[in-house]
Design an enzyme around this catalytic site. Structure first.
Site, mmCIF file in Angstrom:
data_model
loop_
_atom_site.group_PDB
_atom_site.id
_atom_site.type_symbol
_atom_site.label_atom_id
_atom_site.label_comp_id
_atom_site.label_asym_id
_atom_site.label_seq_id
_atom_site.Cartn_x
_atom_site.Cartn_y
_atom_site.Cartn_z
ATOM 1 N N GLY A 46 1.321 -5.208 -10.393
ATOM 2 C CA GLY A 46 0.345 -6.202 -10.560
ATOM 3 C C GLY A 46 -1.025 -5.478 -10.934
ATOM 4 N N GLN A 51 -10.102 -5.303 -12.202
ATOM 5 C CA GLN A 51 -9.761 -3.996 -11.928
ATOM 6 C C GLN A 51 -10.125 -3.122 -13.148
ATOM 7 O OE1 GLN A 51 -5.943 -4.856 -9.895
ATOM 8 N NE2 GLN A 51 -6.485 -2.911 -9.015
ATOM 9 N N CYS A 102 -3.094 -0.333 -3.705
ATOM 10 C CA CYS A 102 -3.633 -0.928 -4.876
ATOM 11 C C CYS A 102 -4.183 0.333 -5.620
ATOM 12 C CB CYS A 102 -4.845 -1.708 -4.319
ATOM 13 S SG CYS A 102 -6.002 -2.452 -5.685
ATOM 14 N N LEU A 103 -4.059 -0.019 -7.034
ATOM 15 C CA LEU A 103 -4.352 1.085 -7.856
ATOM 16 C C LEU A 103 -5.972 1.241 -7.663
ATOM 17 C CD1 LEU A 103 -2.562 -0.078 -11.154
ATOM 18 C CD2 LEU A 103 -1.875 1.724 -9.305
ATOM 19 N N HIS A 144 -2.418 -10.879 -3.576
ATOM 20 C CA HIS A 144 -3.071 -9.455 -3.646
ATOM 21 C C HIS A 144 -4.094 -9.904 -4.833
ATOM 22 C CE1 HIS A 144 -3.571 -4.974 -3.422
ATOM 23 N NE2 HIS A 144 -3.682 -5.381 -4.601
ATOM 24 N N GLU A 145 -3.458 -10.095 -6.096
ATOM 25 C CA GLU A 145 -4.278 -10.077 -7.273
ATOM 26 C C GLU A 145 -5.127 -11.188 -7.323
ATOM 27 O OE1 GLU A 145 -3.546 -7.623 -8.822
ATOM 28 O OE2 GLU A 145 -1.707 -6.717 -8.106
ATOM 29 N N HIS A 148 -8.236 -10.286 -5.703
ATOM 30 C CA HIS A 148 -9.026 -9.305 -6.718
ATOM 31 C C HIS A 148 -10.111 -10.410 -7.493
ATOM 32 C CE1 HIS A 148 -7.740 -5.247 -6.213
ATOM 33 N NE2 HIS A 148 -6.639 -5.445 -6.560
HETATM 34 NI NI NI Z 1 -4.810 -4.271 -6.095
#
Ligand code: NI
Length: 190
Positions: A46, A51, A102-103, A144-145, A148
């Protein structure tokens, strides 16, 4: 090299609250394509627009896909990205604890408490309604997304102690990277 760089903690842009998307245009369609590409490249399951530095309410999710290129026996699952514009959780139920990463939060995972089942509302790139009930990993991923988009990272949902330990570790890592960069620069002789 990835098309767009994924911002990493503690980049302040990750803390912004993203704007709702009022009208779709070519730039936003391109952003959706880029988000998918970056998600598969990294790899991740995701990704949210902030991000990659775009403060607009758009996420992509593909929880079925896993990168199996290294394993020649494995048949890669079909790519089936879900792009959601202005996503919202309209119903949540139950509690689940999931070990999240998370990236944008390098080298760290932690258990996070989330709703176990959620209903997601939003639209696709053509303005059609997206309505999906999800549970487990996919429900966690939606939450989670969307976090963000509100400037919230999963490390904001863990204990203060665990968070501060990570922040310390991350700052040390960044200091070391910086020192390495400086010694490399000196090596060039100017
Ligand atoms: Ni993330």
């Amino acid at each position: 090299m990835a098309l767009r760089e994924v911002l990493q903690f503690p980049d302040p842009r990750l803390k912004r609250v993203s704007e709702p998307i009022r009208e779709m245009d070519e730039a936003l369609r391109e952003l959706a394509r880029d988000l998918c590409q970056v998600m598969y490249d990294e790899p991740g399951i995701g990704l949210a627009a902030p991000q990659v530095g775009e403060a607009v309410r758009m996420i992509v999710v593909d929880t079925e896909w896993t990168k199996e290129d290294e394993d020649e026996e494995a048949v890669p699952a079909e790519r089936n990205p879900l792009v959601v514009v202005n996503p919202e959780i309209v119903h949540r139920e139950g509690v689940i604890v999931w070990n999240e990463g998370c990236l944008s939060v390098p080298d760290f995972t932690a258990d996070v408490e989330r709703a176990e089942r959620v209903t997601l509302h939003g639209t696709d790139l053509d303005g059609n309604d997206v309505h999906e009930q999800a549970e487990g990993l996919r429900a966690v991923c939606f939450q989670h997304e969307i976090d963000h988009l509100d400037g919230v990272l999963f490390i904001d949902r863990i204990s203060r102690l665990k968070r501060s330990l990570y922040v310390k570790k991350r700052k040390k890592q960044l200091r070391e990277e910086e020192e390495e960069g400086q010694s490399r620069a000196r090596g060039h002789g100017l």
